[in-house]
Design a protein around this motif. Structure first.
Motif, PDB file in Angstrom:
ATOM      1  N   TYR A  60     -10.670  -5.143  -5.943  1.00  0.00           N
ATOM      2  CA  TYR A  60     -11.692  -6.226  -5.532  1.00  0.00           C
ATOM      3  C   TYR A  60     -11.261  -7.366  -4.943  1.00  0.00           C
ATOM      4  O   TYR A  60     -11.771  -8.379  -4.335  1.00  0.00           O
ATOM      5  CB  TYR A  60     -12.511  -6.737  -6.686  1.00  0.00           C
ATOM      6  N   LYS A  61      -9.882  -7.720  -5.233  1.00  0.00           N
ATOM      7  CA  LYS A  61      -9.328  -8.938  -4.324  1.00  0.00           C
ATOM      8  C   LYS A  61      -8.954  -8.459  -3.033  1.00  0.00           C
ATOM      9  O   LYS A  61      -8.367  -9.432  -2.392  1.00  0.00           O
ATOM     10  CB  LYS A  61      -8.129  -9.493  -5.180  1.00  0.00           C
ATOM     11  N   LYS A  62      -9.228  -7.450  -2.606  1.00  0.00           N
ATOM     12  CA  LYS A  62      -8.926  -6.728  -1.166  1.00  0.00           C
ATOM     13  C   LYS A  62      -7.385  -6.824  -0.972  1.00  0.00           C
ATOM     14  O   LYS A  62      -6.849  -7.009   0.267  1.00  0.00           O
ATOM     15  CB  LYS A  62      -9.572  -7.582  -0.096  1.00  0.00           C
ATOM     16  N   THR A  63      -6.642  -6.480  -1.980  1.00  0.00           N
ATOM     17  CA  THR A  63      -5.309  -6.058  -2.000  1.00  0.00           C
ATOM     18  C   THR A  63      -4.884  -4.949  -2.583  1.00  0.00           C
ATOM     19  O   THR A  63      -5.784  -4.275  -3.246  1.00  0.00           O
ATOM     20  CB  THR A  63      -4.502  -7.326  -2.791  1.00  0.00           C
ATOM     21  N   PHE A  64      -3.688  -4.506  -2.649  1.00  0.00           N
ATOM     22  CA  PHE A  64      -3.429  -3.239  -3.452  1.00  0.00           C
ATOM     23  C   PHE A  64      -2.477  -3.564  -4.792  1.00  0.00           C
ATOM     24  O   PHE A  64      -1.707  -4.519  -4.670  1.00  0.00           O
ATOM     25  CB  PHE A  64      -2.298  -2.170  -2.546  1.00  0.00           C
ATOM     26  N   SER A  65      -2.935  -2.807  -5.779  1.00  0.00           N
ATOM     27  CA  SER A  65      -2.324  -3.165  -7.077  1.00  0.00           C
ATOM     28  C   SER A  65      -2.243  -2.035  -8.173  1.00  0.00           C
ATOM     29  O   SER A  65      -2.857  -0.807  -7.784  1.00  0.00           O
ATOM     30  CB  SER A  65      -3.201  -4.418  -7.687  1.00  0.00           C
ATOM     31  N   ILE A  66      -1.369  -2.217  -9.136  1.00  0.00           N
ATOM     32  CA  ILE A  66      -1.429  -1.276 -10.267  1.00  0.00           C
ATOM     33  C   ILE A  66      -1.842  -2.494 -11.314  1.00  0.00           C
ATOM     34  O   ILE A  66      -1.645  -3.498 -11.217  1.00  0.00           O
ATOM     35  CB  ILE A  66      -0.350  -0.629 -10.637  1.00  0.00           C
ATOM     36  N   PRO A  75      -2.547   2.096 -14.242  1.00  0.00           N
ATOM     37  CA  PRO A  75      -3.942   2.461 -13.601  1.00  0.00           C
ATOM     38  C   PRO A  75      -3.941   1.844 -12.183  1.00  0.00           C
ATOM     39  O   PRO A  75      -3.368   0.744 -12.029  1.00  0.00           O
ATOM     40  CB  PRO A  75      -4.991   1.970 -14.768  1.00  0.00           C
ATOM     41  N   PHE A  76      -4.706   2.693 -11.476  1.00  0.00           N
ATOM     42  CA  PHE A  76      -4.878   2.166 -10.111  1.00  0.00           C
ATOM     43  C   PHE A  76      -5.884   0.873 -10.100  1.00  0.00           C
ATOM     44  O   PHE A  76      -6.695   0.675 -10.868  1.00  0.00           O
ATOM     45  CB  PHE A  76      -5.715   3.240  -9.310  1.00  0.00           C
ATOM     46  N   ILE A  94       7.256  -4.147  -2.977  1.00  0.00           N
ATOM     47  CA  ILE A  94       7.531  -2.894  -1.949  1.00  0.00           C
ATOM     48  C   ILE A  94       8.577  -1.825  -2.803  1.00  0.00           C
ATOM     49  O   ILE A  94       9.698  -1.823  -2.756  1.00  0.00           O
ATOM     50  CB  ILE A  94       8.350  -3.434  -0.635  1.00  0.00           C
ATOM     51  N   ALA A  95       7.922  -0.922  -3.123  1.00  0.00           N
ATOM     52  CA  ALA A  95       8.838   0.349  -3.605  1.00  0.00           C
ATOM     53  C   ALA A  95       7.711   1.548  -3.897  1.00  0.00           C
ATOM     54  O   ALA A  95       6.438   1.125  -3.683  1.00  0.00           O
ATOM     55  CB  ALA A  95       9.321  -0.015  -4.861  1.00  0.00           C
ATOM     56  N   GLU A  96       8.146   2.422  -4.288  1.00  0.00           N
ATOM     57  CA  GLU A  96       7.102   3.737  -4.356  1.00  0.00           C
ATOM     58  C   GLU A  96       6.518   3.569  -6.097  1.00  0.00           C
ATOM     59  O   GLU A  96       7.037   2.595  -6.580  1.00  0.00           O
ATOM     60  CB  GLU A  96       8.166   5.024  -4.724  1.00  0.00           C
ATOM     61  N   VAL A  97       5.413   3.939  -5.982  1.00  0.00           N
ATOM     62  CA  VAL A  97       4.529   3.394  -7.315  1.00  0.00           C
ATOM     63  C   VAL A  97       5.423   3.638  -8.634  1.00  0.00           C
ATOM     64  O   VAL A  97       5.142   3.029  -9.479  1.00  0.00           O
ATOM     65  CB  VAL A  97       3.355   4.192  -7.315  1.00  0.00           C
ATOM     66  N   CYS A 157       0.828  -1.266   0.005  1.00  0.00           N
ATOM     67  CA  CYS A 157       0.000  -0.029  -0.100  1.00  0.00           C
ATOM     68  C   CYS A 157       0.841   1.265   0.042  1.00  0.00           C
ATOM     69  O   CYS A 157       1.527   1.448   0.975  1.00  0.00           O
ATOM     70  CB  CYS A 157      -0.978   0.021   1.266  1.00  0.00           C
ATOM     71  N   PRO A 158       0.665   2.107  -1.142  1.00  0.00           N
ATOM     72  CA  PRO A 158       1.558   3.129  -1.032  1.00  0.00           C
ATOM     73  C   PRO A 158       1.154   4.403   0.009  1.00  0.00           C
ATOM     74  O   PRO A 158      -0.223   4.316   0.306  1.00  0.00           O
ATOM     75  CB  PRO A 158       1.207   3.993  -2.536  1.00  0.00           C
ATOM     76  N   LYS A 159       2.102   5.003   0.693  1.00  0.00           N
ATOM     77  CA  LYS A 159       1.750   5.984   1.663  1.00  0.00           C
ATOM     78  C   LYS A 159       0.854   7.035   1.080  1.00  0.00           C
ATOM     79  O   LYS A 159       0.924   7.661   0.139  1.00  0.00           O
ATOM     80  CB  LYS A 159       3.074   6.632   2.265  1.00  0.00           C
ATOM     81  N   LYS A 160      -0.066   7.374   2.189  1.00  0.00           N
ATOM     82  CA  LYS A 160      -1.280   8.335   2.011  1.00  0.00           C
ATOM     83  C   LYS A 160      -2.081   8.220   0.521  1.00  0.00           C
ATOM     84  O   LYS A 160      -2.476   9.113  -0.123  1.00  0.00           O
ATOM     85  CB  LYS A 160      -0.547   9.678   2.002  1.00  0.00           C
TER      86      LYS A 160
END
Length: 370
Positions: A140-146, A165-166, A266-269, A129-132
């Motif tokens: 929809y998988k309840k995870t964070f992704s691009i 895209p987000f 694990i890195a900045e987007v 999850c990126p900060k802020k």
């Protein structure tokens, strides 16, 4: 290590010769001038390739190379950008009209689907999850992704790609908002004009093969929906699925070789986008540079194939496959213009005609019915 080709390949996913060629290509852009003695070009390139090939955290990579985590972060961000800037101009250039025609010819020769210029799919790439960022990247998988969307050719290389895209963006809007989705809608990709289906005078547009997640359009063929299908519709779906497996295999090779995609990145987007773009270019570079006589990056048994009866023979990449790339949900509406539906019916008619059929398609779709 360069004296042990097998270990060098396991370490970098490429042969010594391929690494030397890559080094020569990016050397000018990676050269630095500094008051302090910088890490050598080879060192920075190996750090980046190791990180992409084996995944894990930047901290783990830093410990492996006896440098600081901040140094590794800068190296990976800068080197991935250089790899993209240099290799994309050679190995991931937008195709010309002539190249599209050649790709369609290859698809028909290898996968028995005329006028098909590629296979398309999209994936969620899992990230921390990126900060802020709130819920921007929460999917929809309840995870964070691009999101990565790509078109591949008949030889398991990427032809076009759109990254970034987000993950929270509704899948229904992903294709519509993607760069090459808009380019296709606006006829900006230099796709050739309609061409007659082989052995007939029936004019038909060039198209990409996609699964049921994508909308049916003039330039996108997707399967017939439902269970109670006619034999003709089943044959169409089967023939289309053979072509669509190309993109499944291509993503499989990518994830199997570049294990950065096996975990949440694990890195900045911005850095993650550079990482994805660099691996796409490295994939195409190594596919192109593979020895015809003895390929190493993608051996013959590494991808899925079909036997004479149309049965799938799974590729070796599946044994090493553990992906954090999730499939997209529906990227567009099921409601299509009648003219597009008629186009799909025209292609389906052709695939059961004397000119377009293959001998094993009937036994395949009728298997288990008697």
């Amino acid at each position: 290590m360069t004296h042990d080709n097998e270990q060098f390949f396991k370490y970098t996913r490429m042969t010594v010769h391929q690494f030397e060629k890559l080094h020569n290509l990016v050397r000018a852009r990676l050269t630095k001038s500094s008051n302090r003695r910088p890490l050598s070009l080879e060192h920075r390139l190996v750090v980046t390739i190791f990180y992409l090939a084996h995944g894990g955290s930047m901290q783990l990579t830093a410990w492996s190379f006896y440098v600081s985590k901040s140094t590794v972060s800068v190296i990976i961000r800068e080197t991935c950008q250089v790899i993209w800037d240099v290799l994309s101009k050679i190995y991931l250039q937008p195709p010309t009209t002539e190249i599209w025609e050649n790709k369609a010819m290859e698809f028909n020769q290898r996968w028995n689907l005329p006028n098909c210029i590629g296979a398309m799919d999209g994936k969620h790439i899992m990230i921390q999850c990126p900060k802020k960022s709130g819920s921007q990247y929460f999917n929809y998988k309840k995870t964070f992704s691009i999101i990565l969307m790509a078109i591949c050719d008949a030889n398991y290389s990427f032809t076009l790609a759109d990254v970034g895209p987000f993950g929270s963006q509704s899948d229904g809007g992903v294709f519509k908002e993607s760069a090459f989705g808009q380019a296709m809608d606006n006829n900006e990709l230099r796709i050739p004009c309609d061409k007659s289906l082989p052995g007939t005078d029936t004019s038909f547009p060039y198209f990409v093969a996609a699964d049921e997640a994508f909308p049916l359009k003039r330039y996108i063929m997707r399967p017939y929906p439902g269970i109670k299908l006619t034999q003709k519709q089943q044959i169409f779906n089967y023939r289309l699925s053979r072509a669509r497996r190309v993109v499944e295999n291509t993503f499989g090779i990518l994830v199997s070789r570049w294990r950065i995609f096996r975990t949440n990145i694990i890195a900045e987007v911005g850095t993650i986008e550079r990482i994805v773009c660099a691996t796409l270019c490295l994939h195409n570079f190594l596919k192109n540079e593979d020895s015809i006589a003895q390929p190493s990056y993608c051996p013959e048994n590494y991808v899925g194939t079909y036997d004479r009866d149309g049965n799938v023979i799974s590729g070796e990449w599946r044994k090493n496959y553990e992906s954090q790339m999730h499939d997209l949900g529906r990227t567009g509406s099921n409601r299509s213009a009648s003219s597009v539906v008629n186009l799909r019916n025209t292609l389906a008619d052709y695939l059961v005609s004397t000119e377009g059929e293959v001998e094993w398609q009937y036994s395949h779709v009728n298997r288990g019915k008697f």
